[in-house]
Scaffold this motif. Structure first.
Motif, short mmCIF file in Angstrom:
data_model
loop_
_atom_site.label_atom_id
_atom_site.label_comp_id
_atom_site.label_asym_id
_atom_site.label_seq_id
_atom_site.Cartn_x
_atom_site.Cartn_y
_atom_site.Cartn_z
N PRO A 8 -14.31 30.41 -0.24
CA PRO A 8 -12.88 29.75 0.30
C PRO A 8 -12.02 30.79 0.74
N SER A 9 -11.47 30.68 1.72
CA SER A 9 -10.31 31.65 2.23
C SER A 9 -9.10 31.63 1.54
N PRO A 10 -8.44 32.65 1.48
CA PRO A 10 -7.02 32.67 0.74
C PRO A 10 -6.10 31.37 1.57
N GLU A 11 -6.23 31.11 2.76
CA GLU A 11 -5.33 30.30 3.49
C GLU A 11 -5.85 28.90 3.10
N ASP A 12 -7.10 28.56 2.91
CA ASP A 12 -7.61 27.49 2.27
C ASP A 12 -7.20 27.04 1.06
N VAL A 13 -7.41 27.94 0.34
CA VAL A 13 -7.00 27.75 -1.18
C VAL A 13 -5.45 27.50 -1.47
N ASN A 14 -4.73 28.30 -0.63
CA ASN A 14 -3.21 28.17 -0.54
C ASN A 14 -2.78 26.53 -0.07
N ALA A 15 -3.30 26.16 0.72
CA ALA A 15 -3.20 25.05 1.23
C ALA A 15 -3.48 23.83 0.37
N GLU A 16 -4.71 23.92 -0.39
CA GLU A 16 -5.27 23.14 -1.53
C GLU A 16 -4.17 23.14 -2.51
N LYS A 17 -3.61 24.31 -3.03
CA LYS A 17 -2.79 24.55 -3.93
C LYS A 17 -1.32 23.83 -4.01
N THR A 18 -1.01 24.00 -2.61
CA THR A 18 0.30 23.25 -2.19
C THR A 18 0.20 21.78 -2.07
N ARG A 19 -1.12 21.52 -1.56
CA ARG A 19 -1.27 19.90 -1.51
C ARG A 19 -1.27 19.20 -2.83
N VAL A 20 -2.00 20.06 -3.63
CA VAL A 20 -2.24 19.48 -5.31
C VAL A 20 -0.71 19.53 -5.98
N THR A 75 1.67 16.74 -4.65
CA THR A 75 1.49 15.38 -5.12
C THR A 75 1.38 15.29 -6.52
N ARG A 76 0.66 16.07 -7.25
CA ARG A 76 0.73 16.02 -8.83
C ARG A 76 2.10 16.42 -9.40
#
Length: 135
Positions: free
Chosen positions: A115-127, A130-131
């Motif tokens: 995964p790219s750093p951008e994709d992981v940062n977006a995933e982390k931000t989303r989690v 919401t969490r």
């Protein structure tokens, strides 16, 4: 220290900043994700394997199921962040060898599943949004 001229913030590569190519001692490159309360932190090695889980005394207020779920979520994020670090390091290294950044990024994502750093940062931000919305 690896040279990384990318469009990424230094925070995307924070774990890589500690790397010293001239240092002959063996060190482990770790990527750590901590929950907002600071009660659970999970560190992963650059290959995505979990290296360590750290718990504060605050976890005694969580049920076993809550603690298990928290560790699982943070471990997944730490693992993905580590793989994104591997992605970033490989892009920077290949660029230094004369390879095109865009082509290398595409190859790493499509062919190797990194995964790219951008994709992981977006995933982390989303989690986190919401969490931990109520934290």
């Amino acid at each position: 220290m690896p040279h990384h001229e990318s469009g990424w913030d230094d925070s995307d590569l924070a774990a890589l900043d500690a790397y010293d190519a001239d240092d002959e001692t063996l060190s482990v490159l770790l990527f750590t994700v901590t929950n907002p309360a600071g009660s659970v932190a999970v560190s992963a090695q650059i290959d995505g394997r979990i290296h360590r889980v750290e718990l504060s005394s605050d976890v005694t207020r969580m049920t076993e199921a809550q603690l298990s779920a928290e560790i699982e979520v943070l471990a997944g994020l730490a693992s993905r962040e580590a793989l994104a670090g591997q992605h970033a390091l490989l892009v920077a290294s290949m660029h230094e060898l004369g390879h095109d950044r865009v082509a290398t990024r595409g190859f790493l994502s499509r062919s190797l599943g990194l995964p790219s750093p951008e994709d992981v940062n977006a995933e982390k931000t989303r989690v986190f949004a919401t969490r931990y919305a109520d934290d």
